[in-house]
Motif scaffolding. Structure first.
Motif, PDB file in Angstrom:
ATOM      1  N   GLY A   1       3.062  37.831 -47.542  1.00 12.61           N
ATOM      2  CA  GLY A   1       3.956  38.811 -48.143  1.00 12.61           C
ATOM      3  C   GLY A   1       3.229  39.648 -49.170  1.00 12.61           C
ATOM      4  N   THR A   2       3.839  39.796 -50.331  1.00  9.93           N
ATOM      5  CA  THR A   2       3.246  40.564 -51.421  1.00  9.93           C
ATOM      6  C   THR A   2       3.201  39.669 -52.661  1.00  9.93           C
ATOM      7  OG1 THR A   2       5.369  41.395 -52.237  1.00  9.93           O
ATOM      8  CG2 THR A   2       4.250  42.725 -50.543  1.00  9.93           C
ATOM      9  N   PRO A   3       2.362  40.001 -53.643  1.00  9.71           N
ATOM     10  CA  PRO A   3       2.380  39.226 -54.882  1.00  9.71           C
ATOM     11  C   PRO A   3       3.773  39.196 -55.532  1.00  9.71           C
ATOM     12  CG  PRO A   3       0.370  40.504 -54.781  1.00  9.71           C
ATOM     13  CD  PRO A   3       1.234  40.951 -53.615  1.00  9.71           C
ATOM     14  N   ALA A   4       4.497  40.313 -55.472  1.00  6.12           N
ATOM     15  CA  ALA A   4       5.844  40.339 -56.066  1.00  6.12           C
ATOM     16  C   ALA A   4       6.758  39.316 -55.399  1.00  6.12           C
ATOM     17  CB  ALA A   4       6.446  41.739 -55.966  1.00  6.12           C
ATOM     18  N   ALA A   5       6.711  39.237 -54.082  1.00  2.00           N
ATOM     19  CA  ALA A   5       7.537  38.265 -53.361  1.00  2.00           C
ATOM     20  C   ALA A   5       7.104  36.844 -53.682  1.00  2.00           C
ATOM     21  CB  ALA A   5       7.464  38.520 -51.859  1.00  2.00           C
ATOM     22  N   ALA A   6       5.809  36.636 -53.809  1.00  2.00           N
ATOM     23  CA  ALA A   6       5.285  35.297 -54.093  1.00  2.00           C
ATOM     24  C   ALA A   6       5.649  34.836 -55.501  1.00  2.00           C
ATOM     25  CB  ALA A   6       3.774  35.271 -53.904  1.00  2.00           C
ATOM     26  N   LEU A   7       5.854  35.767 -56.430  1.00  2.00           N
ATOM     27  CA  LEU A   7       6.228  35.382 -57.801  1.00  2.00           C
ATOM     28  C   LEU A   7       7.556  34.647 -57.847  1.00  2.00           C
ATOM     29  CD1 LEU A   7       5.266  38.393 -60.080  1.00  2.00           C
ATOM     30  CD2 LEU A   7       4.322  36.088 -60.088  1.00  2.00           C
ATOM     31  N   GLY A   8       8.418  34.927 -56.899  1.00  3.34           N
ATOM     32  CA  GLY A   8       9.722  34.282 -56.875  1.00  3.34           C
ATOM     33  C   GLY A   8       9.722  32.931 -56.183  1.00  3.34           C
ATOM     34  N   GLY A   9       8.578  32.487 -55.704  1.00  2.00           N
ATOM     35  CA  GLY A   9       8.516  31.231 -54.962  1.00  2.00           C
ATOM     36  C   GLY A   9       7.436  30.303 -55.465  1.00  2.00           C
ATOM     37  N   ASP A  10       6.999  29.431 -54.558  1.00  5.66           N
ATOM     38  CA  ASP A  10       6.026  28.409 -54.940  1.00  5.66           C
ATOM     39  C   ASP A  10       4.588  28.912 -54.958  1.00  5.66           C
ATOM     40  OD1 ASP A  10       5.780  28.728 -52.225  1.00  5.66           O
ATOM     41  OD2 ASP A  10       5.874  26.586 -51.745  1.00  5.66           O
ATOM     42  N   ARG A  11       4.363  30.188 -54.701  1.00  8.20           N
ATOM     43  CA  ARG A  11       3.010  30.757 -54.727  1.00  8.20           C
ATOM     44  C   ARG A  11       2.725  31.522 -56.018  1.00  8.20           C
ATOM     45  NH1 ARG A  11      -0.478  29.408 -50.551  1.00  8.20           N
ATOM     46  NH2 ARG A  11      -1.549  31.204 -51.346  1.00  8.20           N
ATOM     47  N   ALA A  12       3.595  31.406 -57.000  1.00  7.90           N
ATOM     48  CA  ALA A  12       3.437  32.140 -58.261  1.00  7.90           C
ATOM     49  C   ALA A  12       2.118  31.797 -58.964  1.00  7.90           C
ATOM     50  CB  ALA A  12       4.615  31.864 -59.185  1.00  7.90           C
ATOM     51  N   ARG A  13       1.710  30.557 -58.917  1.00  9.75           N
ATOM     52  CA  ARG A  13       0.442  30.167 -59.556  1.00  9.75           C
ATOM     53  C   ARG A  13      -0.751  30.846 -58.901  1.00  9.75           C
ATOM     54  NH1 ARG A  13       0.845  23.962 -61.539  1.00  9.75           N
ATOM     55  NH2 ARG A  13       0.694  24.766 -63.645  1.00  9.75           N
ATOM     56  N   GLU A  14      -0.699  30.996 -57.592  1.00  5.12           N
ATOM     57  CA  GLU A  14      -1.776  31.679 -56.878  1.00  5.12           C
ATOM     58  C   GLU A  14      -1.831  33.154 -57.281  1.00  5.12           C
ATOM     59  OE1 GLU A  14      -4.966  32.599 -54.393  1.00  5.12           O
ATOM     60  OE2 GLU A  14      -4.299  30.747 -55.318  1.00  5.12           O
ATOM     61  N   VAL A  15      -0.685  33.778 -57.412  1.00  5.78           N
ATOM     62  CA  VAL A  15      -0.637  35.181 -57.846  1.00  5.78           C
ATOM     63  C   VAL A  15      -1.229  35.295 -59.248  1.00  5.78           C
ATOM     64  CG1 VAL A  15       0.886  37.123 -58.420  1.00  5.78           C
ATOM     65  CG2 VAL A  15       1.342  35.723 -56.385  1.00  5.78           C
ATOM     66  N   LYS A  16      -0.870  34.372 -60.114  1.00  8.94           N
ATOM     67  CA  LYS A  16      -1.398  34.387 -61.480  1.00  8.94           C
ATOM     68  C   LYS A  16      -2.916  34.196 -61.475  1.00  8.94           C
ATOM     69  CE  LYS A  16      -0.303  32.604 -66.021  1.00  8.94           C
ATOM     70  NZ  LYS A  16       0.558  31.728 -66.792  1.00  8.94           N
ATOM     71  N   ARG A  17      -3.411  33.308 -60.648  1.00  8.24           N
ATOM     72  CA  ARG A  17      -4.848  33.077 -60.553  1.00  8.24           C
ATOM     73  C   ARG A  17      -5.566  34.347 -60.104  1.00  8.24           C
ATOM     74  NH1 ARG A  17      -8.681  32.734 -57.300  1.00  8.24           N
ATOM     75  NH2 ARG A  17      -7.447  32.918 -55.420  1.00  8.24           N
ATOM     76  N   ARG A  18      -5.004  35.027 -59.131  1.00  9.53           N
ATOM     77  CA  ARG A  18      -5.619  36.264 -58.638  1.00  9.53           C
ATOM     78  C   ARG A  18      -5.608  37.357 -59.706  1.00  9.53           C
ATOM     79  NH1 ARG A  18      -3.882  36.679 -52.278  1.00  9.53           N
ATOM     80  NH2 ARG A  18      -4.296  34.493 -51.808  1.00  9.53           N
ATOM     81  N   ALA A  19      -4.521  37.437 -60.440  1.00  7.20           N
ATOM     82  CA  ALA A  19      -4.443  38.440 -61.518  1.00  7.20           C
ATOM     83  C   ALA A  19      -5.461  38.115 -62.615  1.00  7.20           C
ATOM     84  CB  ALA A  19      -3.030  38.481 -62.086  1.00  7.20           C
ATOM     85  N   GLN A  20      -5.633  36.838 -62.929  1.00  8.30           N
ATOM     86  CA  GLN A  20      -6.633  36.444 -63.928  1.00  8.30           C
ATOM     87  C   GLN A  20      -8.029  36.837 -63.491  1.00  8.30           C
ATOM     88  OE1 GLN A  20      -5.670  32.250 -64.057  1.00  8.30           O
ATOM     89  NE2 GLN A  20      -4.835  32.429 -66.125  1.00  8.30           N
ATOM     90  N   ALA A  21      -8.322  36.644 -62.221  1.00  9.76           N
ATOM     91  CA  ALA A  21      -9.667  36.939 -61.712  1.00  9.76           C
ATOM     92  C   ALA A  21      -9.988  38.431 -61.771  1.00  9.76           C
ATOM     93  CB  ALA A  21      -9.786  36.429 -60.275  1.00  9.76           C
ATOM     94  N   LEU A  22      -8.981  39.275 -61.770  1.00  9.03           N
ATOM     95  CA  LEU A  22      -9.219  40.720 -61.816  1.00  9.03           C
ATOM     96  C   LEU A  22      -9.835  41.148 -63.148  1.00  9.03           C
ATOM     97  CD1 LEU A  22      -5.996  42.024 -60.087  1.00  9.03           C
ATOM     98  CD2 LEU A  22      -8.317  42.020 -59.169  1.00  9.03           C
ATOM     99  N   GLY A  23      -9.653  40.352 -64.189  1.00 14.64           N
ATOM    100  CA  GLY A  23     -10.192  40.682 -65.497  1.00 14.64           C
ATOM    101  C   GLY A  23     -11.670  40.412 -65.642  1.00 14.64           C
TER     102      GLY A  23
END
Length: 124
Positions: free
Chosen positions: A101-123
């Motif tokens: 799906g998309t990171p936005a969709a994943a934020l509402g489910g059990d993949r939120a930690r993965e989205v956060k990890r990816r956002a952290q890596a962008l820095g």
């Protein structure tokens, strides 16, 4: 600049939110006054971008009378990585079959930690 860390095979472009809410609509959903919504945006708890001359919030980011739990942290991480609000919305709605799906969709489910990890890596 808004490429995710892992490279999914389908990069056809942002899917975009299912819908948009005006700030008064957000206030109604959250059961707060519109001044509070403006403050939430200023404080980085919520994101709004101009659409048709009006600041709007992607519908999926406001659910069950609250803002998605991990959204403020994701917004902070992406802003720290140099993203502006339009780029953040683009990143949140970029299709990514590895989530799926998309990171936005994943934020509402059990993949939120993965989205956060990816956002952290962008820095980095």
């Amino acid at each position: 600049m808004s490429e995710p860390i892992s490279a999914p095979t389908d990069r056809s472009g942002p899917a975009g939110p299912a819908g948009w809410l005006t700030l008064p609509d957000v206030a109604e959903r959250l059961e707060v006054n519109v001044t509070r919504v403006h403050r939430m945006i200023r404080e980085g708890q919520l994101i709004a971008v101009p659409r048709d001359g009006v600041r709007r919030v992607p519908t999926e980011l406001v659910a069950n009378h609250t803002v998605l739990k991990h959204l403020p942290g994701i917004l902070t991480l992406l802003r720290d990585a140099g993203y502006d609000d339009e780029e953040i919305v683009g990143w949140l709605y970029q299709p990514d079959e590895t989530l799926p799906g998309t990171p936005a969709a994943a934020l509402g489910g059990d993949r939120a930690r993965e989205v956060k990890r990816r956002a952290q890596a962008l820095g980095f």
